[in-house]
Design a protein around this motif. Structure first.
Motif, PDB file in Angstrom:
ATOM      1  N   VAL A   1       7.848  -2.382   1.952  1.00 18.84           N
ATOM      2  CA  VAL A   1       7.239  -2.187   3.251  1.00 18.84           C
ATOM      3  C   VAL A   1       5.679  -2.336   2.910  1.00 18.84           C
ATOM      4  CG1 VAL A   1       6.712  -1.215   5.500  1.00 18.84           C
ATOM      5  CG2 VAL A   1       8.997  -1.672   4.621  1.00 18.84           C
ATOM      6  N   ALA A   2       5.262  -1.308   2.208  1.00 12.93           N
ATOM      7  CA  ALA A   2       3.668  -1.119   1.934  1.00 12.93           C
ATOM      8  C   ALA A   2       3.136  -2.217   1.130  1.00 12.93           C
ATOM      9  CB  ALA A   2       3.526   0.197   1.103  1.00 12.93           C
ATOM     10  N   THR A   3       4.017  -2.837   0.208  1.00 14.38           N
ATOM     11  CA  THR A   3       3.387  -3.969  -0.578  1.00 14.38           C
ATOM     12  C   THR A   3       3.365  -5.203   0.278  1.00 14.38           C
ATOM     13  OG1 THR A   3       5.498  -4.751  -1.524  1.00 14.38           O
ATOM     14  CG2 THR A   3       4.252  -3.293  -2.840  1.00 14.38           C
ATOM     15  N   ASN A   4       4.233  -5.541   1.043  1.00 17.16           N
ATOM     16  CA  ASN A   4       4.297  -6.593   2.045  1.00 17.16           C
ATOM     17  C   ASN A   4       3.094  -6.411   2.936  1.00 17.16           C
ATOM     18  OD1 ASN A   4       6.450  -7.975   0.893  1.00 17.16           O
ATOM     19  ND2 ASN A   4       7.885  -6.807   2.513  1.00 17.16           N
TER      20      ASN A   4
ATOM     21  N   TYR B   1      -4.960  -4.763  -4.626  1.00 13.99           N
ATOM     22  CA  TYR B   1      -5.966  -5.192  -5.581  1.00 13.99           C
ATOM     23  C   TYR B   1      -4.989  -6.452  -6.439  1.00 13.99           C
ATOM     24  CZ  TYR B   1      -9.283  -1.892  -4.577  1.00 13.99           C
ATOM     25  OH  TYR B   1     -10.539  -1.309  -3.933  1.00 13.99           O
ATOM     26  N   GLY B   2      -3.733  -6.179  -6.631  1.00 14.51           N
ATOM     27  CA  GLY B   2      -3.101  -7.426  -7.237  1.00 14.51           C
ATOM     28  C   GLY B   2      -3.176  -8.686  -6.544  1.00 14.51           C
ATOM     29  N   ALA B   3      -3.217  -8.753  -5.103  1.00 16.46           N
ATOM     30  CA  ALA B   3      -3.473  -9.981  -4.531  1.00 16.46           C
ATOM     31  C   ALA B   3      -4.685 -10.454  -4.912  1.00 16.46           C
ATOM     32  CB  ALA B   3      -3.382  -9.823  -3.128  1.00 16.46           C
ATOM     33  N   LYS B   4      -5.780  -9.652  -4.833  1.00 17.11           N
ATOM     34  CA  LYS B   4      -7.280 -10.128  -4.988  1.00 17.11           C
ATOM     35  C   LYS B   4      -7.369 -10.347  -6.754  1.00 17.11           C
ATOM     36  CE  LYS B   4     -11.021  -8.016  -3.692  1.00 17.11           C
ATOM     37  NZ  LYS B   4     -11.886  -7.110  -3.426  1.00 17.11           N
ATOM     38  N   ALA B   5      -6.527 -10.115  -7.681  1.00 14.13           N
ATOM     39  CA  ALA B   5      -6.609 -10.367  -8.868  1.00 14.13           C
ATOM     40  C   ALA B   5      -6.100 -11.722  -8.998  1.00 14.13           C
ATOM     41  CB  ALA B   5      -5.853  -9.594  -9.909  1.00 14.13           C
ATOM     42  N   VAL B   6      -5.465 -12.359  -8.122  1.00 13.47           N
ATOM     43  CA  VAL B   6      -4.880 -13.777  -8.311  1.00 13.47           C
ATOM     44  C   VAL B   6      -6.054 -14.806  -8.464  1.00 13.47           C
ATOM     45  CG1 VAL B   6      -3.733 -15.585  -7.290  1.00 13.47           C
ATOM     46  CG2 VAL B   6      -2.618 -13.170  -7.284  1.00 13.47           C
ATOM     47  N   ALA B   7      -7.113 -14.390  -7.895  1.00 16.05           N
ATOM     48  CA  ALA B   7      -8.316 -15.133  -8.066  1.00 16.05           C
ATOM     49  C   ALA B   7      -8.907 -15.105  -9.119  1.00 16.05           C
ATOM     50  CB  ALA B   7      -9.389 -14.666  -7.041  1.00 16.05           C
ATOM     51  N   TYR B   8      -8.843 -14.344 -10.063  1.00 12.42           N
ATOM     52  CA  TYR B   8      -9.433 -14.105 -11.447  1.00 12.42           C
ATOM     53  C   TYR B   8      -8.456 -14.435 -12.643  1.00 12.42           C
ATOM     54  CZ  TYR B   8     -12.806 -11.411  -8.549  1.00 12.42           C
ATOM     55  OH  TYR B   8     -13.512 -11.263  -7.467  1.00 12.42           O
TER      56      TYR B   8
ATOM     57  N   ILE C   1       4.618   4.436 -10.224  1.00 10.46           N
ATOM     58  CA  ILE C   1       5.679   3.321 -10.186  1.00 10.46           C
ATOM     59  C   ILE C   1       5.206   2.788  -8.955  1.00 10.46           C
ATOM     60  CG2 ILE C   1       7.926   2.801  -9.300  1.00 10.46           C
ATOM     61  CD1 ILE C   1       9.208   5.138 -10.962  1.00 10.46           C
ATOM     62  N   GLY C   2       4.470   3.439  -7.974  1.00 13.13           N
ATOM     63  CA  GLY C   2       4.307   2.571  -6.750  1.00 13.13           C
ATOM     64  C   GLY C   2       2.849   1.709  -7.061  1.00 13.13           C
ATOM     65  N   GLY C   3       1.902   2.430  -7.643  1.00 16.67           N
ATOM     66  CA  GLY C   3       0.851   1.624  -7.998  1.00 16.67           C
ATOM     67  C   GLY C   3       1.030   0.486  -9.023  1.00 16.67           C
ATOM     68  N   GLY C   4       1.901   0.640  -9.877  1.00 15.42           N
ATOM     69  CA  GLY C   4       2.005  -0.391 -10.974  1.00 15.42           C
ATOM     70  C   GLY C   4       2.757  -1.371 -10.451  1.00 15.42           C
ATOM     71  N   ILE C   5       3.975  -1.160 -10.038  1.00 15.84           N
ATOM     72  CA  ILE C   5       4.739  -2.451  -9.393  1.00 15.84           C
ATOM     73  C   ILE C   5       4.031  -2.883  -7.989  1.00 15.84           C
ATOM     74  CG2 ILE C   5       7.151  -2.739  -8.244  1.00 15.84           C
ATOM     75  CD1 ILE C   5       7.037  -2.059 -11.285  1.00 15.84           C
ATOM     76  N   GLY C   6       3.389  -2.126  -7.305  1.00 11.70           N
ATOM     77  CA  GLY C   6       2.577  -2.467  -6.098  1.00 11.70           C
ATOM     78  C   GLY C   6       1.527  -3.870  -6.531  1.00 11.70           C
ATOM     79  N   PHE C   7       0.844  -3.361  -7.674  1.00 11.59           N
ATOM     80  CA  PHE C   7      -0.036  -4.300  -8.028  1.00 11.59           C
ATOM     81  C   PHE C   7       0.665  -5.553  -8.533  1.00 11.59           C
ATOM     82  CE2 PHE C   7      -2.397  -6.480 -11.785  1.00 11.59           C
ATOM     83  CZ  PHE C   7      -3.884  -6.350 -11.040  1.00 11.59           C
ATOM     84  N   TYR C   8       1.776  -5.393  -9.318  1.00 10.28           N
ATOM     85  CA  TYR C   8       2.777  -6.520 -10.081  1.00 10.28           C
ATOM     86  C   TYR C   8       3.054  -7.308  -8.641  1.00 10.28           C
ATOM     87  CZ  TYR C   8       6.661  -9.019 -11.332  1.00 10.28           C
ATOM     88  OH  TYR C   8       7.384 -10.034 -11.575  1.00 10.28           O
ATOM     89  N   ASP C   9       3.608  -6.822  -7.429  1.00 12.08           N
ATOM     90  CA  ASP C   9       4.224  -7.521  -6.397  1.00 12.08           C
ATOM     91  C   ASP C   9       2.902  -8.411  -5.709  1.00 12.08           C
ATOM     92  OD1 ASP C   9       6.051  -8.274  -4.809  1.00 12.08           O
ATOM     93  OD2 ASP C   9       5.246  -6.977  -3.152  1.00 12.08           O
ATOM     94  N   GLY C  10       1.678  -7.806  -5.775  1.00  7.92           N
ATOM     95  CA  GLY C  10       0.662  -8.401  -5.134  1.00  7.92           C
ATOM     96  C   GLY C  10       0.114  -9.796  -6.122  1.00  7.92           C
ATOM     97  N   PHE C  11       0.422  -9.466  -7.223  1.00  8.71           N
ATOM     98  CA  PHE C  11      -0.123 -10.523  -8.255  1.00  8.71           C
ATOM     99  C   PHE C  11       0.746 -11.416  -8.811  1.00  8.71           C
ATOM    100  CE2 PHE C  11      -1.177 -11.613 -12.768  1.00  8.71           C
ATOM    101  CZ  PHE C  11      -2.287 -12.136 -12.597  1.00  8.71           C
ATOM    102  N   PHE C  12       2.210 -11.284  -8.746  1.00  5.05           N
ATOM    103  CA  PHE C  12       2.922 -12.358  -9.280  1.00  5.05           C
ATOM    104  C   PHE C  12       4.497 -11.960  -8.336  1.00  5.05           C
ATOM    105  CE2 PHE C  12       6.291 -13.414 -12.542  1.00  5.05           C
ATOM    106  CZ  PHE C  12       5.904 -14.870 -12.542  1.00  5.05           C
ATOM    107  N   GLY C  13       5.004 -10.833  -8.497  1.00  2.00           N
ATOM    108  CA  GLY C  13       6.056 -10.690  -7.411  1.00  2.00           C
ATOM    109  C   GLY C  13       7.515 -10.942  -7.891  1.00  2.00           C
ATOM    110  N   PRO C  14       7.970 -11.493  -8.734  1.00  2.00           N
ATOM    111  CA  PRO C  14       9.428 -11.945  -8.711  1.00  2.00           C
ATOM    112  C   PRO C  14      10.059 -10.818  -9.282  1.00  2.00           C
ATOM    113  CG  PRO C  14       8.317 -14.019  -9.551  1.00  2.00           C
ATOM    114  CD  PRO C  14       7.329 -12.943  -9.349  1.00  2.00           C
TER     115      PRO C  14
ATOM    116  N   ALA D   1       1.541   1.837  -3.986  1.00  2.00           N
ATOM    117  CA  ALA D   1       2.049   0.748  -3.485  1.00  2.00           C
ATOM    118  C   ALA D   1       1.062  -0.335  -2.795  1.00  2.00           C
ATOM    119  CB  ALA D   1       3.441   0.314  -3.327  1.00  2.00           C
ATOM    120  N   LEU D   2       0.695   0.306  -1.706  1.00  2.00           N
ATOM    121  CA  LEU D   2      -0.160  -0.306  -0.821  1.00  2.00           C
ATOM    122  C   LEU D   2      -1.459  -0.747  -1.473  1.00  2.00           C
ATOM    123  CD1 LEU D   2      -0.375  -0.995   2.278  1.00  2.00           C
ATOM    124  CD2 LEU D   2      -1.695   1.027   2.729  1.00  2.00           C
ATOM    125  N   VAL D   3      -2.213   0.374  -2.069  1.00  3.85           N
ATOM    126  CA  VAL D   3      -3.297  -0.056  -2.723  1.00  3.85           C
ATOM    127  C   VAL D   3      -3.055  -0.879  -4.029  1.00  3.85           C
ATOM    128  CG1 VAL D   3      -5.374   1.187  -4.270  1.00  3.85           C
ATOM    129  CG2 VAL D   3      -4.441   2.226  -2.061  1.00  3.85           C
TER     130      VAL D   3
END
Length: 256
Positions: A187-190, A90-97, A144-157, A84-86
């Motif tokens: 905690v990891a995604t935050n 990358y989800g947060a970075k993807a917002v730029a694209y 689950i962690g990687g997929g939902i982590g990316f989603y949280d960084g990218f969108f979140g709700p 989820a951390l990773v």
């Protein structure tokens, strides 16, 4: 607007957000709109990052409160949190694209399905049906962690709600164990989001830390209530929060 009043209003919003989030997630539904209302001209990234500063303290506190009464399944929670951390970074970075709003209709459909499934399956998450966690469970947790982590960084709700549902449906946890596991991953995604935003935008640290204290108080109250009333209470809160999420996303998608 008077700065003291703004801090007081946002502190109360953070307290309520911490209360709700500690039980089933969804605190962002309260904190983020409050931040955007108070600072309509601020950069969205600044407000998203400030929100994460407030959230991580409450989420960590909730995880600690649960861990005193509910055994954390570290065999799946730890690798899930690492993924989820990773993913969140990358989800947060993807917002730029990409525009996160493109996900809104899909997430709306998924949340409706989650709500219907949870409502129909009265026994879902009532008791733990976890297997002995082996290699398969670790792979599932990483996914689950990687997929939902990316989603949280990218969108979140709905991040917490999706985590809880998947831990129950796929890994057989009850609502309490799913909730504490979701907190570990949150905690990891935050943490990933704060690291990314702090390095790229200016955050409102004083406001964020004030809201963090209030979020912590709400988190303690919420987690204690969840532990006192058990899985049935958490299930009802889960359905309530998912229903509000559906209404909010439907409004944003079709009416705004």
């Amino acid at each position: 607007m008077d700065l003291d009043f703004v801090f007081l209003a946002l502190g109360l919003a953070a307290l309520f957000a911490g209360f709700v989030d500690s039980i089933v997630g969804g605190g962002g539904l309260i904190q983020l709109p409050a931040l955007f209302s108070a600072y309509p001209t601020s950069a969205p990234a600044t407000l998203f990052g400030t929100n994460k500063v407030a959230s991580i303290v409450g989420t960590s506190t909730a995880a600690y409160q649960y861990s005193r009464r509910v055994r954390i399944p570290w065999r799946v929670a730890a690798p899930g949190a690492a993924a989820a951390l990773v993913g969140a970074w990358y989800g947060a970075k993807a917002v730029a694209y990409l525009d996160p709003a493109i996900l809104r209709p899909l997430i709306l459909v998924l949340l409706v399905l989650v709500a219907v499934y949870t409502f129909v399956r009265k026994d879902l998450g009532a008791v733990s049906k976890e297997p002995e966690h082996g290699a398969r469970s670790v792979v599932v947790a990483l996914t689950i962690g990687g997929g939902i982590g990316f989603y949280d960084g990218f969108f979140g709700p709905g991040t917490g709600s999706f985590l809880i549902f998947l831990f129950i449906r796929v890994l057989g946890m009850d609502f309490l164990r799913a909730s504490v596991s979701a907190k570990i991953l949150n905690v990891a995604t935050n943490l990933a989001a704060i690291s990314f935003f702090a390095g790229n935008v200016e955050l409102m640290w004083k406001l964020g830390l004030t809201m963090a204290l209030c979020n912590l108080i709400g988190s303690v109250l919420g987690s204690r209530m969840a532990l006192k009333h058990g899985t049935g209470f958490v299930r009802r809160m889960f359905l309530a929060v998912v229903s509000v999420l559906i209404a909010k996303l439907a409004y944003d998608t079709f009416l705004r």
